[in-house]
Design a protein around this motif. Structure first.
Motif, PDB file in Angstrom:
ATOM      1  N   ALA A  55      10.177 -23.849 -55.353  1.00 16.27           N
ATOM      2  CA  ALA A  55      11.292 -24.595 -55.346  1.00 16.27           C
ATOM      3  C   ALA A  55      10.161 -26.086 -56.114  1.00 16.27           C
ATOM      4  CB  ALA A  55      11.031 -24.889 -54.151  1.00 16.27           C
ATOM      5  N   GLY A  56      10.383 -26.758 -56.719  1.00 15.56           N
ATOM      6  CA  GLY A  56      10.134 -27.844 -57.021  1.00 15.56           C
ATOM      7  C   GLY A  56       8.541 -28.128 -57.527  1.00 15.56           C
ATOM      8  N   GLU A  57       8.201 -26.886 -58.010  1.00  8.94           N
ATOM      9  CA  GLU A  57       6.471 -26.322 -58.343  1.00  8.94           C
ATOM     10  C   GLU A  57       6.745 -25.680 -58.975  1.00  8.94           C
ATOM     11  OE1 GLU A  57       3.370 -25.911 -55.340  1.00  8.94           O
ATOM     12  OE2 GLU A  57       5.235 -26.731 -54.230  1.00  8.94           O
ATOM     13  N   ASN A  58       6.039 -25.637 -60.460  1.00 12.39           N
ATOM     14  CA  ASN A  58       5.337 -25.086 -61.069  1.00 12.39           C
ATOM     15  C   ASN A  58       4.409 -23.750 -61.435  1.00 12.39           C
ATOM     16  OD1 ASN A  58       7.389 -26.086 -63.311  1.00 12.39           O
ATOM     17  ND2 ASN A  58       5.624 -27.752 -63.011  1.00 12.39           N
ATOM     18  N   VAL A  59       4.781 -23.234 -60.206  1.00 13.32           N
ATOM     19  CA  VAL A  59       3.298 -22.186 -59.411  1.00 13.32           C
ATOM     20  C   VAL A  59       4.878 -21.158 -58.697  1.00 13.32           C
ATOM     21  CG1 VAL A  59       1.765 -23.887 -59.654  1.00 13.32           C
ATOM     22  CG2 VAL A  59       2.690 -22.861 -57.394  1.00 13.32           C
ATOM     23  N   VAL A  60       3.704 -19.671 -58.943  1.00 14.98           N
ATOM     24  CA  VAL A  60       4.321 -18.666 -57.737  1.00 14.98           C
ATOM     25  C   VAL A  60       3.145 -18.395 -57.143  1.00 14.98           C
ATOM     26  CG1 VAL A  60       6.213 -18.273 -59.127  1.00 14.98           C
ATOM     27  CG2 VAL A  60       3.580 -16.965 -59.779  1.00 14.98           C
ATOM     28  N   ASP A  61       3.498 -17.149 -56.150  1.00 13.08           N
ATOM     29  CA  ASP A  61       2.790 -17.333 -55.286  1.00 13.08           C
ATOM     30  C   ASP A  61       2.386 -15.304 -55.781  1.00 13.08           C
ATOM     31  OD1 ASP A  61       0.917 -15.590 -53.149  1.00 13.08           O
ATOM     32  OD2 ASP A  61       2.221 -16.899 -50.941  1.00 13.08           O
ATOM     33  N   LEU A  62       1.128 -15.311 -56.036  1.00 19.09           N
ATOM     34  CA  LEU A  62       1.208 -14.411 -56.042  1.00 19.09           C
ATOM     35  C   LEU A  62       0.179 -12.983 -55.948  1.00 19.09           C
ATOM     36  CD1 LEU A  62       0.180 -12.577 -59.892  1.00 19.09           C
ATOM     37  CD2 LEU A  62      -2.361 -13.375 -58.406  1.00 19.09           C
ATOM     38  N   ARG A  63       0.416 -13.148 -54.250  1.00 17.08           N
ATOM     39  CA  ARG A  63       0.955 -12.287 -52.863  1.00 17.08           C
ATOM     40  C   ARG A  63       2.261 -11.887 -52.931  1.00 17.08           C
ATOM     41  NH1 ARG A  63      -1.522 -16.365 -48.752  1.00 17.08           N
ATOM     42  NH2 ARG A  63       0.373 -17.023 -49.621  1.00 17.08           N
ATOM     43  N   LYS A  64       3.299 -12.285 -53.095  1.00 18.11           N
ATOM     44  CA  LYS A  64       4.229 -12.682 -53.122  1.00 18.11           C
ATOM     45  C   LYS A  64       4.577 -10.394 -54.655  1.00 18.11           C
ATOM     46  CE  LYS A  64       6.858 -15.934 -51.623  1.00 18.11           C
ATOM     47  NZ  LYS A  64       7.801 -17.011 -51.259  1.00 18.11           N
ATOM     48  N   TYR A  65       3.976 -11.157 -55.247  1.00 15.10           N
ATOM     49  CA  TYR A  65       4.560 -10.031 -56.534  1.00 15.10           C
ATOM     50  C   TYR A  65       4.144  -9.430 -56.614  1.00 15.10           C
ATOM     51  CZ  TYR A  65       4.147  -6.979 -61.141  1.00 15.10           C
ATOM     52  OH  TYR A  65       4.740  -6.758 -61.527  1.00 15.10           O
ATOM     53  N   VAL A  66       2.371  -8.874 -55.784  1.00 11.56           N
ATOM     54  CA  VAL A  66       1.243  -7.767 -55.230  1.00 11.56           C
ATOM     55  C   VAL A  66       2.066  -7.170 -54.361  1.00 11.56           C
ATOM     56  CG1 VAL A  66      -0.421  -7.168 -54.480  1.00 11.56           C
ATOM     57  CG2 VAL A  66      -0.251  -9.155 -55.726  1.00 11.56           C
ATOM     58  N   ILE A  67       2.954  -7.345 -53.032  1.00 12.77           N
ATOM     59  CA  ILE A  67       3.578  -6.643 -52.226  1.00 12.77           C
ATOM     60  C   ILE A  67       4.866  -6.311 -52.076  1.00 12.77           C
ATOM     61  CG2 ILE A  67       2.520  -7.751 -50.192  1.00 12.77           C
ATOM     62  CD1 ILE A  67       4.988  -9.523 -49.604  1.00 12.77           C
ATOM     63  N   VAL A  68       5.157  -6.780 -53.573  1.00 15.81           N
ATOM     64  CA  VAL A  68       7.039  -5.765 -53.941  1.00 15.81           C
ATOM     65  C   VAL A  68       6.600  -4.956 -55.048  1.00 15.81           C
ATOM     66  CG1 VAL A  68       8.872  -6.307 -55.445  1.00 15.81           C
ATOM     67  CG2 VAL A  68       8.535  -8.034 -53.984  1.00 15.81           C
ATOM     68  N   LEU A  69       5.479  -5.247 -56.265  1.00 14.55           N
ATOM     69  CA  LEU A  69       5.332  -4.223 -56.852  1.00 14.55           C
ATOM     70  C   LEU A  69       4.187  -2.696 -55.529  1.00 14.55           C
ATOM     71  CD1 LEU A  69       4.502  -3.638 -59.596  1.00 14.55           C
ATOM     72  CD2 LEU A  69       1.745  -4.640 -59.772  1.00 14.55           C
ATOM     73  N   TYR A  70       3.438  -3.448 -54.439  1.00 13.35           N
ATOM     74  CA  TYR A  70       3.257  -1.712 -53.974  1.00 13.35           C
ATOM     75  C   TYR A  70       4.609  -1.068 -53.620  1.00 13.35           C
ATOM     76  CZ  TYR A  70       1.789   1.034 -50.425  1.00 13.35           C
ATOM     77  OH  TYR A  70       1.437   1.556 -49.049  1.00 13.35           O
ATOM     78  N   LEU A  71       6.154  -1.730 -53.300  1.00 10.01           N
ATOM     79  CA  LEU A  71       6.895  -0.700 -53.076  1.00 10.01           C
ATOM     80  C   LEU A  71       7.652  -0.006 -54.345  1.00 10.01           C
ATOM     81  CD1 LEU A  71       8.661  -3.732 -51.073  1.00 10.01           C
ATOM     82  CD2 LEU A  71       7.639  -1.451 -49.966  1.00 10.01           C
ATOM     83  N   LEU A  72       7.452  -0.879 -55.411  1.00  6.70           N
ATOM     84  CA  LEU A  72       7.581   0.452 -56.814  1.00  6.70           C
ATOM     85  C   LEU A  72       6.860   1.386 -56.267  1.00  6.70           C
ATOM     86  CD1 LEU A  72       8.720  -2.438 -58.644  1.00  6.70           C
ATOM     87  CD2 LEU A  72      10.325  -1.387 -57.967  1.00  6.70           C
ATOM     88  N   SER A  73       5.840   1.228 -56.448  1.00  2.00           N
ATOM     89  CA  SER A  73       4.483   1.823 -57.081  1.00  2.00           C
ATOM     90  C   SER A  73       4.172   3.002 -55.906  1.00  2.00           C
ATOM     91  CB  SER A  73       3.015   0.882 -57.509  1.00  2.00           C
ATOM     92  OG  SER A  73       3.437   0.454 -57.904  1.00  2.00           O
ATOM     93  N   LEU A  74       4.304   2.584 -54.588  1.00  2.00           N
ATOM     94  CA  LEU A  74       3.827   3.670 -53.629  1.00  2.00           C
ATOM     95  C   LEU A  74       4.945   4.276 -52.631  1.00  2.00           C
ATOM     96  CD1 LEU A  74       0.721   2.386 -53.235  1.00  2.00           C
ATOM     97  CD2 LEU A  74       0.950   4.951 -54.714  1.00  2.00           C
TER      98      LEU A  74
END
Length: 553
Positions: free
Chosen positions: A417-436
């Motif tokens: 919120a209020g920033e033009n960045v994302v936390d890459l780690r959040k995407y990584v852990i969700v990607l894990y749930l989709l992959s394994l």
């Protein structure tokens, strides 16, 4: 929280603030912006994507009182009457099916068998009448089978959608192969002369399409086929992707909109929400349940739509969405399945994110093996670089052009919120749930690995706070770990000097084993590790009550 905890500054806010050099006010603001400050009631950054696979049923005190009274009065009477109506409907359905050969099943019912239909329909409708659906409101005019061989019905939200099928004279349905083996209801399904499909058989889809085309070509000889075009149950908040089955034949279809307008929605039976029996019980404990069926004008496909099934389906869906007054979303059956695969083993709010992420990944066209390859590279990137990345950096990690609309949508979903960045780690852990396959221990150990910057072998307080907030978990484990490392502990609590936890406050060094042992002691983490603290809580309450009683005496 004890006074010693407060004085040492080891409240959840205190740990975050000290770990990052923030004031307490700034730490609270940051936690609220992330949306997971250890309290699910705090605001989360809004994202304009609905989750059509969740139904949260909230009962008021008056509604609970009504259900309690009707459970012991009206519910058992209605249940008995439903059983009687079902028995009669089943009997007449059986009667009409006696002696039918395989060849007969390939033809529409005629003669005396057809004359039995009104009796089966009558008792099927009576079943819903005694259940509280006393009347059905109808708008528009139903087309004949010759005008529109297919009825495209939506939204599909419950097994109660058998009522529209009944109202339409038990017209033919597209059903799973297993439906015919369900006691009583299987016979009624067979009575409708259904088009059967098997999700396990890869050739079944083509057989189903050929059968629909064969019946459509008969020009009115067969009953109309009603197809619930979404292919799964949703909460009716939007219309998800339509399956192509109703549109592949390229024949005119009549859109049929279904609206359940009770103030208390006891109808919706979707992926996450009340179970099947609870839906039945709560619905039977309502004075009246309403259904409105709206027949829209017959949709005749143009040549372009006949060649492009997806275009045909999108245009019909848009027409129905306007009539219903709801938005459309590109979610599908597979997205609900991804959410539930994770939710079965992980009772975490993050599992709900999979509905949106799986949809975006599908639209990206990323195959499962590519996802696993991405996961390995992204995990390394998250550990070795700053976790906050810009859109261009995010695009580089995903090997996608930054102008991609799907990439931008994914970025917006995780944007701070209020920033033009994302936390890459959040995407990584969700990607894990989709992959394994998601199992608690393996998943959490992977999360510790991702949030362990520079691969130290442990997390510091700030990293653990970030992880818990990303998972939607409270920060109470950090409180307990912080206080345990600054004073004597009893029992099997964390201790210093064992190489697993050491340091002061924000410099704590926390291994996964110590986090797990600590979290298991806290009631807030029951849903994560399957530990039930309710007995301990009752025992403590009883002890406190006895002490208070003794004091009064």
């Amino acid at each position: 929280m004890s006074n010693s905890q407060k004085s040492n500054g080891y409240s959840s806010v205190g740990v975050v603030a000290r770990a990052r050099g923030l004031s307490a006010h700034d730490a609270v603001t940051e936690g609220a912006a992330v949306g997971y400050p250890g309290n699910r009631d705090s605001p989360k950054k809004e994202f304009p994507t609905l989750n059509p696979f969740i139904h949260n049923l909230q009962l008021t005190t008056l509604q609970k009182a009504q259900i309690a009274v009707m459970t012991v009065t009206v519910f058992p009477i209605r249940l008995v009457l439903i059983g009687i109506c079902l028995l009669f409907a089943w009997f007449f359905a059986c009667l009409s099916l006696i002696g039918r050969s395989k060849e007969d099943e390939m033809k529409p019912m005629t003669g005396w068998r057809r004359s039995v239909r009104p009796l089966a329909v009558f008792f099927s409708r009576a079943l819903f009448f005694v259940a509280g659906f006393h009347w059905v409101s109808v708008k528009g005019k139903r087309a004949t089978s010759a005008e529109a061989p297919i009825l495209a019905a939506a939204p599909h939200s419950s097994y109660m959608d058998a009522l529209p099928v009944t109202y339409l004279g038990l017209t033919s349905v597209v059903a799973k192969t297993e439906a015919e083996s369900v006691p009583f209801f299987g016979t009624l399904t067979k009575f409708t002369q259904p088009v059967l499909v098997s999700r396990e058989d890869s050739s079944s889809r083509q057989s189903t399409i050929r059968e629909i085309q064969r019946r459509a070509a008969a020009r009115g000889e067969w009953p109309q086929i009603i197809i619930f075009t979404e292919g799964t149950c949703t909460n009716r908040s939007c219309l998800i992707n339509f399956k192509p089955g109703a549109f592949i034949p390229g024949v005119p279809v009549q859109p049929v909109c279904l609206k359940y307008s009770n103030r208390l929605d006891t109808i919706t039976w979707t992926w996450k929400g009340p179970k099947a029996f609870n839906i039945l019980w709560l619905t039977l404990c309502q004075f009246h349940s309403s259904l409105e069926i709206e027949f829209l004008p017959v949709y005749v496909p143009g040549e372009e739509e006949k060649q492009d099934v997806k275009l045909f389906g999108r245009n019909v869906r848009a027409q129905m969405a306007r009539a219903l007054g709801v938005p459309t979303t590109e979610n599908s059956f597979e997205d609900g399945q991804a959410m539930m695969n994770a939710a079965e083993n992980l009772n975490l709010p993050i599992a709900e994110d999979l509905v949106h992420i799986n949809r975006i990944v599908r639209q990206f066209g990323i195959a499962a093996n590519v996802l696993k390859e991405q996961l390995s590279g992204l995990c390394t990137a998250a550990q070795s670089s700053a976790p906050s990345v810009t859109l261009h950096e995010f695009a580089a990690h995903l090997k996608s052009p930054p102008t991609s609309s799907h990439l931008k949508e994914l970025f917006m979903f995780y944007q701070k919120a209020g920033e033009n960045v994302v936390d890459l780690r959040k995407y990584v852990i969700v990607l894990y749930l989709l992959s394994l396959p998601p199992f608690v221990d393996e998943f959490l150990q992977f999360c510790f690995k991702v949030y362990d910057r520079n691969q130290k072998g442990f997390l510091v307080a700030a990293e653990l706070c970030d992880l818990l907030m990303a998972l939607g978990l409270p920060l109470s484990a950090v409180d307990l770990l912080a206080t345990s490392s600054n004073g004597p502990t009893t029992g099997d609590g964390p201790t210093t000097g064992d190489g697993l936890i050491s340091g002061d406050g924000p410099t704590l060094k926390i291994s996964y084993e110590i986090f797990k042992a600590t979290a298991k002691k806290l009631q807030e983490y029951d849903r994560l590790f399957g530990v039930d603290h309710s007995a301990d809580k009752r025992r403590k309450n009883k002890t406190a009550f006895d002490a208070e009683k003794a004091k009064r005496e």
